[in-house]
Design a protein around this motif. Structure first.
Motif, PDB file in Angstrom:
ATOM      1  N   ALA A 113       0.824  -1.204   0.000  1.00 22.17           N
ATOM      2  CA  ALA A 113       0.000   0.000   0.000  1.00 22.17           C
ATOM      3  C   ALA A 113       0.864   1.262   0.000  1.00 22.17           C
ATOM      4  O   ALA A 113       0.550   2.251  -0.669  1.00 22.17           O
ATOM      5  N   GLN A 114       1.963   1.211   0.742  1.00 22.11           N
ATOM      6  CA  GLN A 114       2.884   2.353   0.766  1.00 22.11           C
ATOM      7  C   GLN A 114       3.477   2.600  -0.616  1.00 22.11           C
ATOM      8  O   GLN A 114       3.590   3.749  -1.057  1.00 22.11           O
ATOM      9  N   ALA A 115       3.841   1.518  -1.300  1.00 21.87           N
ATOM     10  CA  ALA A 115       4.409   1.651  -2.648  1.00 21.87           C
ATOM     11  C   ALA A 115       3.395   2.258  -3.599  1.00 21.87           C
ATOM     12  O   ALA A 115       3.726   3.106  -4.438  1.00 21.87           O
ATOM     13  N   GLU A 116       2.129   1.830  -3.482  1.00 20.44           N
ATOM     14  CA  GLU A 116       1.083   2.341  -4.368  1.00 20.44           C
ATOM     15  C   GLU A 116       0.764   3.804  -4.085  1.00 20.44           C
ATOM     16  O   GLU A 116       0.466   4.580  -4.998  1.00 20.44           O
ATOM     17  N   LYS A 117       0.835   4.175  -2.808  1.00 21.27           N
ATOM     18  CA  LYS A 117       0.467   5.539  -2.417  1.00 21.27           C
ATOM     19  C   LYS A 117       1.619   6.527  -2.574  1.00 21.27           C
ATOM     20  O   LYS A 117       1.460   7.615  -3.141  1.00 21.27           O
ATOM     21  N   ALA A 118       2.795   6.141  -2.083  1.00 22.24           N
ATOM     22  CA  ALA A 118       3.931   7.081  -2.052  1.00 22.24           C
ATOM     23  C   ALA A 118       4.971   6.794  -3.127  1.00 22.24           C
ATOM     24  O   ALA A 118       5.899   7.586  -3.308  1.00 22.24           O
ATOM     25  N   GLY A 119       4.848   5.672  -3.807  1.00 19.94           N
ATOM     26  CA  GLY A 119       5.797   5.351  -4.872  1.00 19.94           C
ATOM     27  C   GLY A 119       6.896   4.399  -4.431  1.00 19.94           C
ATOM     28  O   GLY A 119       7.172   4.249  -3.228  1.00 19.94           O
ATOM     29  N   ALA A 120       7.502   3.759  -5.410  1.00 21.92           N
ATOM     30  CA  ALA A 120       8.543   2.771  -5.133  1.00 21.92           C
ATOM     31  C   ALA A 120       9.752   3.393  -4.437  1.00 21.92           C
ATOM     32  O   ALA A 120      10.403   2.756  -3.604  1.00 21.92           O
ATOM     33  N   ASP A 121      10.048   4.651  -4.763  1.00 22.36           N
ATOM     34  CA  ASP A 121      11.223   5.302  -4.170  1.00 22.36           C
ATOM     35  C   ASP A 121      11.114   5.418  -2.654  1.00 22.36           C
ATOM     36  O   ASP A 121      12.123   5.345  -1.947  1.00 22.36           O
ATOM     37  N   SER A 122       9.894   5.612  -2.157  1.00 24.96           N
ATOM     38  CA  SER A 122       9.726   5.749  -0.708  1.00 24.96           C
ATOM     39  C   SER A 122      10.092   4.451   0.003  1.00 24.96           C
ATOM     40  O   SER A 122      10.697   4.466   1.081  1.00 24.96           O
ATOM     41  N   LEU A 123       9.736   3.318  -0.612  1.00 25.46           N
ATOM     42  CA  LEU A 123      10.094   2.023  -0.042  1.00 25.46           C
ATOM     43  C   LEU A 123      11.597   1.816  -0.080  1.00 25.46           C
ATOM     44  O   LEU A 123      12.211   1.352   0.886  1.00 25.46           O
ATOM     45  N   TYR A 124      12.181   2.154  -1.208  1.00 25.93           N
ATOM     46  CA  TYR A 124      13.624   1.960  -1.375  1.00 25.93           C
ATOM     47  C   TYR A 124      14.404   2.828  -0.390  1.00 25.93           C
ATOM     48  O   TYR A 124      15.402   2.387   0.181  1.00 25.93           O
ATOM     49  N   ASP A 125      13.949   4.069  -0.190  1.00 25.03           N
ATOM     50  CA  ASP A 125      14.615   4.963   0.762  1.00 25.03           C
ATOM     51  C   ASP A 125      14.534   4.390   2.184  1.00 25.03           C
ATOM     52  O   ASP A 125      15.500   4.479   2.957  1.00 25.03           O
ATOM     53  N   ARG A 126      13.397   3.780   2.488  1.00 24.01           N
ATOM     54  CA  ARG A 126      13.224   3.159   3.809  1.00 24.01           C
ATOM     55  C   ARG A 126      14.185   1.984   3.971  1.00 24.01           C
ATOM     56  O   ARG A 126      14.796   1.805   5.029  1.00 24.01           O
ATOM     57  N   LEU A 127      14.319   1.186   2.906  1.00 27.49           N
ATOM     58  CA  LEU A 127      15.243   0.049   2.949  1.00 27.49           C
ATOM     59  C   LEU A 127      16.687   0.536   3.084  1.00 27.49           C
ATOM     60  O   LEU A 127      17.482  -0.065   3.814  1.00 27.49           O
ATOM     61  N   SER A 128      17.009   1.626   2.406  1.00 29.01           N
ATOM     62  CA  SER A 128      18.370   2.184   2.480  1.00 29.01           C
ATOM     63  C   SER A 128      18.728   2.576   3.904  1.00 29.01           C
ATOM     64  O   SER A 128      19.886   2.453   4.324  1.00 29.01           O
ATOM     65  N   GLU A 129      17.739   3.053   4.644  1.00 24.60           N
ATOM     66  CA  GLU A 129      17.970   3.452   6.028  1.00 24.60           C
ATOM     67  C   GLU A 129      18.109   2.231   6.935  1.00 24.60           C
ATOM     68  O   GLU A 129      19.000   2.173   7.785  1.00 24.60           O
ATOM     69  N   LEU A 130      17.208   1.246   6.753  1.00 25.38           N
ATOM     70  CA  LEU A 130      17.176   0.085   7.640  1.00 25.38           C
ATOM     71  C   LEU A 130      18.238  -0.959   7.286  1.00 25.38           C
ATOM     72  O   LEU A 130      18.796  -1.610   8.170  1.00 25.38           O
ATOM     73  N   ASP A 131      18.490  -1.122   5.997  1.00 29.18           N
ATOM     74  CA  ASP A 131      19.388  -2.190   5.555  1.00 29.18           C
ATOM     75  C   ASP A 131      20.158  -1.739   4.312  1.00 29.18           C
ATOM     76  O   ASP A 131      19.877  -2.170   3.192  1.00 29.18           O
ATOM     77  N   PRO A 132      21.139  -0.873   4.504  1.00 28.14           N
ATOM     78  CA  PRO A 132      21.886  -0.334   3.352  1.00 28.14           C
ATOM     79  C   PRO A 132      22.599  -1.418   2.536  1.00 28.14           C
ATOM     80  O   PRO A 132      22.765  -1.279   1.328  1.00 28.14           O
ATOM     81  N   ALA A 133      23.008  -2.513   3.185  1.00 27.29           N
ATOM     82  CA  ALA A 133      23.690  -3.589   2.467  1.00 27.29           C
ATOM     83  C   ALA A 133      22.753  -4.237   1.451  1.00 27.29           C
ATOM     84  O   ALA A 133      23.138  -4.530   0.314  1.00 27.29           O
ATOM     85  N   ALA A 134      21.515  -4.440   1.877  1.00 27.33           N
ATOM     86  CA  ALA A 134      20.526  -5.028   0.970  1.00 27.33           C
ATOM     87  C   ALA A 134      20.164  -4.050  -0.136  1.00 27.33           C
ATOM     88  O   ALA A 134      20.034  -4.431  -1.305  1.00 27.33           O
ATOM     89  N   ALA A 135      19.999  -2.787   0.221  1.00 35.51           N
ATOM     90  CA  ALA A 135      19.631  -1.767  -0.762  1.00 35.51           C
ATOM     91  C   ALA A 135      20.685  -1.644  -1.858  1.00 35.51           C
ATOM     92  O   ALA A 135      20.357  -1.387  -3.022  1.00 35.51           O
TER      93      ALA A 135
END
Length: 293
Positions: A113-135
């Motif tokens: 739902a977050q991806a649909e509402k705020a866009g894929a970049d918002s999810l990716y930015d969240r992943l970059s913060e939580l798990d930069p190695a995975a991002a």
């Protein structure tokens, strides 16, 4: 498949499919699934495992296939793996570790739902913060993969990279075929033409009507199925559809070559497997196989 069957018949072995699309039931033409007649009485495993509307992961494949492998070997038979899905094959060669418990449908739906509402970049930015190695290893537009990485991190506190680390190799002998690009492309052309003649369009329609599939389902993302979206919407002709399937298949074949060329111990064959060569392969396998205590 022909090579695997020849080897199995010579040694009394059984075949495990390593094809990520042939796990689906009712999807036979587009996946070029081997028929019962073509199997020649040789036991095949990991075919027709789930319904086409279900999702399936590498970890699920690994768990099921390893159990089958153990059963085959406990009966004194030889395991022969046939197929071209690199991740599936890797999961059997290496003892990959997966965060299987890190699944939560509610959380996943929230991330979707977050991806649909705020866009894929918002999810990716969240992943970059939580798990930069995975991002660093996942493309920001690969939303499905980003969601899975976030799900694992949030639920387990671990990085998805930790869940797929390779350990020590299991014993195996690997062989692949390379008949040359021109011969390969000719086979692809013939294969797609035959699929259409055998009723591929009707198979896709039946899957959508009988099982409620859409082109968003995991199974319908396969080459030979996903291309029908524009065709059914009247955006491309049947001829253009066939050209598109052929082109995408050629691209996939190139990726497969790149993947398997990375195995230093993969031996390449430039002609169909004959009995004498199959016997040499089996002799090599048994001669070098470690003796278990």
């Amino acid at each position: 498949s022909g090579a695997a069957i020849l080897l199995a018949k010579l040694c009394g072995g059984e075949i495990i499919s390593a094809d990520s699309m042939q796990i689906y039931r009712h999807m036979d033409i587009g996946t070029a699934k081997i028929t019962m007649k073509e199997r020649q009485g040789v036991a095949h495993h990991m075919l027709d495992v789930i319904e086409p509307y279900e999702e399936y992961s590498v970890s699920e494949y690994q768990k099921a296939a390893l159990e089958i492998m153990a059963d085959i070997e406990s009966r004194g038979k030889t395991v022969i793996v046939a197929g071209g899905t690199g991740l599936y094959i890797n999961s059997l060669i290496y003892p990959l570790r997966f965060c299987e418990a890190a699944k939560d449908e509610t959380l996943r739906n929230e991330l979707v739902a977050q991806a649909e509402k705020a866009g894929a970049d918002s999810l990716y930015d969240r992943l970059s913060e939580l798990d930069p190695a995975a991002a660093a290893k996942i493309h920001r537009n690969n939303v499905k993969r980003v969601i899975r990485a976030l799900e694992i991190k949030i639920l387990s506190g671990k990085s998805i990279a930790e869940c797929t680390d390779k350990g020590e190799k299991s014993y195996y002998r690997m062989y692949a075929f390379d008949f040359g690009r021109m011969e390969l492309y000719k086979k692809i052309e013939e294969r797609v033409d035959n699929m259409m003649e055998d009723g591929l369009a009707e198979e896709v329609q039946r899957l959508m009507l009988e099982y409620g599939l859409t082109f968003e389902h995991q199974s319908m993302q396969a080459i030979g199925y996903k291309e029908f979206k524009d065709f059914f919407e009247g955006k491309i002709t049947r001829s253009a559809l066939m050209d598109l399937i052929k082109r995408n298949t050629r691209k996939y074949a190139k990726r497969q070559f790149t993947w398997f060329k990375a195995y230093d111990d993969c031996k390449w064959l430039n002609k169909p497997l004959e009995r004498s060569q199959a016997e040499e392969i089996l002799e090599d396998y048994y001669r070098n196989k470690p003796i278990l205590e």
